[in-house]
Structures are given as C-alpha cells and as structure tokens.
Design an enzyme around this catalytic site. Sequence first.
Site, PDB file in Angstrom:
ATOM      1  N   ASP A  73      39.587  36.488  41.474  1.00 38.75           N
ATOM      2  CA  ASP A  73      40.276  36.557  42.762  1.00 38.75           C
ATOM      3  C   ASP A  73      40.909  35.214  43.083  1.00 38.75           C
ATOM      4  O   ASP A  73      40.459  34.163  42.616  1.00 38.75           O
ATOM      5  CB  ASP A  73      39.332  37.015  43.877  1.00 38.75           C
ATOM      6  CG  ASP A  73      38.209  36.039  44.158  1.00 38.75           C
ATOM      7  OD1 ASP A  73      37.606  35.523  43.193  1.00 38.75           O
ATOM      8  OD2 ASP A  73      37.917  35.774  45.337  1.00 38.75           O
ATOM      9  N   GLU A 137      34.901  35.259  44.909  1.00 38.45           N
ATOM     10  CA  GLU A 137      34.501  33.854  45.026  1.00 38.45           C
ATOM     11  C   GLU A 137      35.256  33.153  46.139  1.00 38.45           C
ATOM     12  O   GLU A 137      34.708  32.291  46.827  1.00 38.45           O
ATOM     13  CB  GLU A 137      34.741  33.138  43.692  1.00 38.45           C
ATOM     14  CG  GLU A 137      33.989  31.808  43.551  1.00 38.45           C
ATOM     15  CD  GLU A 137      34.715  30.620  44.161  1.00 38.45           C
ATOM     16  OE1 GLU A 137      34.085  29.577  44.377  1.00 38.45           O
ATOM     17  OE2 GLU A 137      35.939  30.731  44.426  1.00 38.45           O
TER      18      GLU A 137
END
Length: 382
Positions: A73, A137
Amino acid sequence: MPEHVDAVALTAALVRCPSVTPKEGGALDLLTTILGEAGFECHRVDRNGTPNLFARWGKKGAAKSFGFNGHTDVVPVGDAAAWSRDPFGAEISDGWLWGRGATDMKSGVAAFVAAAVDFVRETPPDGAVIVTITGDEEGPGKDGTVAILDWMKAQDESMSVCLVGEPTCPERMGEMIKIGRRGSMTVSFEARGEQGHSAYPHRARNPLHALVRLLARITSHHLDHGTEQFDPSTLAITTIDTGNVASNVIPARARSVVNIRFNDAHSSASLADWLREEAAEVQDETGVKIGLAIQVSGESFLTPPGPLVDLVAAAVMAETGVDPVLSTSGGTSDARFVKEHCPVVEFGLVGQTMHQVDERVEIAQIGALKSVYRRILRDYFA
C-alpha cells in the site's frame, strides 16, 4: 537454470498497481502469481477489507525459517498536477524509476520476492522461506501485519527470524540497518472552561490559558538524554484548536494534540501517568477541566546485536562495500508488530523521496538490494 526474477521489472509492475491504502490495486494478486509459480503456498489473509498475503516455501513448522515483511500500500498521490511523471506510470528515465511507492516500499518488496524466488529455485534450503505482505502499513495498521501474525498463530505458522524491507538508508545504499524503533504515542488534550466576554475575563474560565500552561510545562520538561541504543525522546505539539471565530469571546473549550517518540527509558504507560499528573496539577491551579485521550502506535523495542544483526550486517558489507551503522532512528514501522513474534531487523534502500511528489528509486539500488537479500538467505541457511 530457471529464469531469474527481474526485480526492476517487478518494481515497475507493482508501481503500476494503484494500491493507495486500503486498496489492493492488483499488487497482491501479482505477487501471489509469481510466488505461487515458484512453489510458495499462498494465502490471502484479508481482514475488515484490508488485503494481506502470507506465502511459504518449504514445510510448515520447519525448524528453521526466514521471513520477509513488507507492504504494497502507498500514501495518496496528493496534487497529481505537481508530478512531472505519471504517479502510477513507473517511467524509467536517467537511471531512476518514478512513481508512488517506488521507494516506500514496492522496490523493497520486489527485491525480497525476487531474491526469495531465485533462491528457492536454484538452491532449495533445508527449511522454510516466508513472505508476509500487507496493504495496511500506511493506514491504521490494525488489520495489516497484525492480522497476518494473528492468522499465523491460529495456523501454527512461524518465522524463526524476520527482515522488514523498509527504506533504512539516509543517503547511501548500505549505510544503515534498523535494529529497533522508538515508541510512538499521540495524546489529545481537551480543556473545558466557561465561555465569556474577553473584556470581562474574571467572569469566564479560559481553557486556552490552562492549555497553554500545560503545554509549556510538558514541552519544557526534559524527557531524557538518550540511552545506549536510542536517541533522546521527543515531544512535539502538532495542533492547537478552539474553533473560535470571534475575537471578543473567550471560548468554552480548547484542544491540543502532541506526539511523543520515546526510547527504552520509558513506556507508554509511564508517560501517560506523567501527562495525567501534569494535567491534574494545571486543572487544580486553573479550575479548567482537562481530559486526555491517548493512542499508542507502538512501544520502543530493540533487537540486540547478535546472530541476526551480524548476519544482515555482514551481507550488506559484502554486497555494498559499506559497513552499516546499527540504528534505532526514524518513525515507526511494522517491525513493532513482528518483534512480538520473532527477532526482527530492517534493511532497505535509500528513502529520501518517500511520500514526496516525484517519488523515485535509483535503478541500481534495486539490484543491489536483491543481492543483499539473496546473500542473507544463502548465509542463513548455509
């Protein structure tokens, strides 16, 4: 001889996946295919809409296993018009690969996936190689690596040691390994007084005066001088708000937020106790009620120099010619979760452009990083 995985091409393919938290964007599907074709047993471990991937080569419960952890991400692009290249175009120019996530951390994921696949194909180890990749994250972090570790516990899966592939080098490839991180906590203060006319302050109870007094006390307090492995702890005011649009009105409420990055001289609990004591004293002095809301992102932790740290440092030195510094600097990472499962260190490339407009990675660093990871695997299972 099996064909090697091109880590640069894989980085570019991942950058083209628009995986802004919490969207998967095709990144984990791509990695599942590559790892699956190399004989990794792959499981999607999605939780509450967050995409995650667990992949293992070798037998479940192997006595010796090496794990990698990372994320696909990325943070939002921001003003797309400010970029000189397509943020998801993965354009290669002048020795650089451009795009959101190129540095943080799709290049790191590509490097360790490529290294792991090449390693198990060419020199199958006596043990297991595990890859854990999250799509959370850059977000809240509650359903990312934590979800993977929860799933692993329920499935009796385990890593003996783990390397997180976050960018760790400030300026030069190979110069720094992270062997721990400071803890992080965010504290929201709300001061509640009594509204009144600014010409008659004695008829009001000003929450801003109380809040400013409290902030002055805690910012002037010296938390520590640092410890053997950690820099001094820091406290920063990040916002002060009242929502007051009238210059002649004393507001009823005021709010402030501070962020503390703390070393192993403290815990979040000890700091919370200190802040509550300070708030209580100011409340008694001013008559303004002060409440606290505390959010802890992680406690400080350290992987002491030893076999894992020595292994990674030796591999970095051998492949880059640079003797890396062992550091605990910087913000938080998912290593704060992995450390509850097994010993963990972090090593990755130079992170100067992460989260910036025109984020980019030097092509040569991707190949160097793959070589470091490949050597780490070889030496670990030697």
